[in-house]
Scaffold this motif. Structure first.
Motif, PDB file in Angstrom:
ATOM      1  N   ASP A   9       0.851  -1.182   0.000  1.00 30.89           N
ATOM      2  CA  ASP A   9       0.000   0.000   0.000  1.00 30.89           C
ATOM      3  C   ASP A   9       0.890   1.235   0.000  1.00 30.89           C
ATOM      4  O   ASP A   9       1.534   1.546   1.006  1.00 30.89           O
ATOM      5  CB  ASP A   9      -0.920   0.008   1.221  1.00 30.89           C
ATOM      6  CG  ASP A   9      -1.910  -1.139   1.189  1.00 30.89           C
ATOM      7  OD1 ASP A   9      -2.596  -1.287   0.166  1.00 30.89           O
ATOM      8  OD2 ASP A   9      -1.993  -1.898   2.177  1.00 30.89           O
ATOM      9  N   ILE A  10       0.923   1.932  -1.133  1.00 24.21           N
ATOM     10  CA  ILE A  10       1.764   3.121  -1.290  1.00 24.21           C
ATOM     11  C   ILE A  10       0.901   4.198  -1.937  1.00 24.21           C
ATOM     12  O   ILE A  10       0.683   4.169  -3.161  1.00 24.21           O
ATOM     13  CB  ILE A  10       3.014   2.817  -2.145  1.00 24.21           C
ATOM     14  CG1 ILE A  10       3.811   1.650  -1.544  1.00 24.21           C
ATOM     15  CG2 ILE A  10       3.877   4.068  -2.277  1.00 24.21           C
ATOM     16  CD1 ILE A  10       4.972   1.174  -2.395  1.00 24.21           C
ATOM     17  N   PRO A  11       0.379   5.128  -1.144  1.00 25.16           N
ATOM     18  CA  PRO A  11      -0.519   6.149  -1.695  1.00 25.16           C
ATOM     19  C   PRO A  11       0.070   6.857  -2.908  1.00 25.16           C
ATOM     20  O   PRO A  11       1.237   7.235  -2.934  1.00 25.16           O
ATOM     21  CB  PRO A  11      -0.703   7.127  -0.522  1.00 25.16           C
ATOM     22  CG  PRO A  11      -0.468   6.287   0.694  1.00 25.16           C
ATOM     23  CD  PRO A  11       0.604   5.304   0.282  1.00 25.16           C
ATOM     24  N   GLU A  12      -0.754   6.973  -3.949  1.00 17.82           N
ATOM     25  CA  GLU A  12      -0.451   7.704  -5.185  1.00 17.82           C
ATOM     26  C   GLU A  12       0.704   7.138  -5.996  1.00 17.82           C
ATOM     27  O   GLU A  12       1.221   7.813  -6.900  1.00 17.82           O
ATOM     28  CB  GLU A  12      -0.238   9.186  -4.883  1.00 17.82           C
ATOM     29  CG  GLU A  12      -1.462   9.834  -4.244  1.00 17.82           C
ATOM     30  CD  GLU A  12      -1.293  11.313  -3.983  1.00 17.82           C
ATOM     31  OE1 GLU A  12      -0.392  11.936  -4.572  1.00 17.82           O
ATOM     32  OE2 GLU A  12      -2.082  11.841  -3.183  1.00 17.82           O
ATOM     33  N   ILE A  13       1.104   5.911  -5.730  1.00 18.01           N
ATOM     34  CA  ILE A  13       2.213   5.318  -6.496  1.00 18.01           C
ATOM     35  C   ILE A  13       1.847   5.207  -7.981  1.00 18.01           C
ATOM     36  O   ILE A  13       2.703   5.335  -8.848  1.00 18.01           O
ATOM     37  CB  ILE A  13       2.647   3.940  -5.921  1.00 18.01           C
ATOM     38  CG1 ILE A  13       3.946   3.449  -6.576  1.00 18.01           C
ATOM     39  CG2 ILE A  13       1.534   2.901  -6.071  1.00 18.01           C
ATOM     40  CD1 ILE A  13       5.156   4.236  -6.227  1.00 18.01           C
ATOM     41  N   SER A  15       0.420   7.269  -9.824  1.00 18.06           N
ATOM     42  CA  SER A  15       0.629   8.525 -10.556  1.00 18.06           C
ATOM     43  C   SER A  15       2.069   9.030 -10.420  1.00 18.06           C
ATOM     44  O   SER A  15       2.371  10.139 -10.848  1.00 18.06           O
ATOM     45  CB  SER A  15      -0.353   9.592 -10.070  1.00 18.06           C
ATOM     46  OG  SER A  15      -0.170   9.845  -8.689  1.00 18.06           O
ATOM     47  N   GLY A  51      -2.878   2.061  -9.172  1.00 21.93           N
ATOM     48  CA  GLY A  51      -3.558   2.912  -8.204  1.00 21.93           C
ATOM     49  C   GLY A  51      -2.670   3.244  -7.022  1.00 21.93           C
ATOM     50  O   GLY A  51      -1.590   3.800  -7.192  1.00 21.93           O
ATOM     51  N   ASP A  52      -3.116   2.881  -5.830  1.00 23.76           N
ATOM     52  CA  ASP A  52      -2.373   3.136  -4.591  1.00 23.76           C
ATOM     53  C   ASP A  52      -1.634   1.900  -4.093  1.00 23.76           C
ATOM     54  O   ASP A  52      -1.366   1.764  -2.900  1.00 23.76           O
ATOM     55  CB  ASP A  52      -3.331   3.626  -3.493  1.00 23.76           C
ATOM     56  CG  ASP A  52      -3.819   5.039  -3.740  1.00 23.76           C
ATOM     57  OD1 ASP A  52      -3.180   5.777  -4.499  1.00 23.76           O
ATOM     58  OD2 ASP A  52      -4.846   5.405  -3.151  1.00 23.76           O
ATOM     59  N   LYS A  53      -1.309   0.998  -5.006  1.00 22.72           N
ATOM     60  CA  LYS A  53      -0.646  -0.250  -4.613  1.00 22.72           C
ATOM     61  C   LYS A  53       0.410  -0.647  -5.632  1.00 22.72           C
ATOM     62  O   LYS A  53       0.353  -0.251  -6.791  1.00 22.72           O
ATOM     63  CB  LYS A  53      -1.661  -1.391  -4.521  1.00 22.72           C
ATOM     64  CG  LYS A  53      -2.721  -1.225  -3.463  1.00 22.72           C
ATOM     65  CD  LYS A  53      -3.657  -2.421  -3.473  1.00 22.72           C
ATOM     66  CE  LYS A  53      -4.763  -2.263  -2.457  1.00 22.72           C
ATOM     67  NZ  LYS A  53      -4.329  -2.472  -1.100  1.00 22.72           N
ATOM     68  N   THR A  54       1.342  -1.441  -5.175  1.00 26.00           N
ATOM     69  CA  THR A  54       2.182  -2.204  -6.087  1.00 26.00           C
ATOM     70  C   THR A  54       2.006  -3.668  -5.727  1.00 26.00           C
ATOM     71  O   THR A  54       1.723  -4.022  -4.578  1.00 26.00           O
ATOM     72  CB  THR A  54       3.684  -1.831  -6.003  1.00 26.00           C
ATOM     73  OG1 THR A  54       4.181  -2.133  -4.710  1.00 26.00           O
ATOM     74  CG2 THR A  54       3.914  -0.378  -6.349  1.00 26.00           C
TER      75      THR A  54
END
Length: 95
Positions: A9-13, A15, A51-54
């Motif tokens: 979970d990595i916010p804004e990854i 973009s 999205g907000d994940k890798t």
């Protein structure tokens, strides 16, 4: 070695610009090199950014090494799932 899918979970990854992704990759690679020098068997195969994940694919001797890499690199390992089998379109074909 076992293969794992790691959900991070990595916010804004999703973009993030290429330079930011390059820096993240370099940071991860640096930790992996240090761990390899310590005779710890862990390898990053590739990741999907969404999205907000890798979703990262790693091979490692055990899931504890995944957790250690996450702690040392600063990238969370929110969910670590062992891969049991792989399938692809060829799986549908008869023997």
């Amino acid at each position: 070695m076992p293969r794992y899918v790691i959900e991070r979970d990595i916010p804004e990854i999703g973009s993030a610009e290429r330079d930011a992704l390059r820096a993240a990759s370099q940071q991860s690679n640096g930790v992996l090199a240090a761990m390899k020098a310590e005779n710890k068997n862990i390898q990053w195969e590739h990741s999907y950014v969404a999205g907000d994940k890798t979703f990262c694919i790693y091979i490692a001797d055990n899931p504890e090494l995944i957790d250690e890499h996450a702690e040392r690199s600063g990238f969370p390992a929110s969910v670590v799932t062992p891969v049991k089998r792989m399938i692809d379109p060829v799986t549908a074909e008869a023997d």
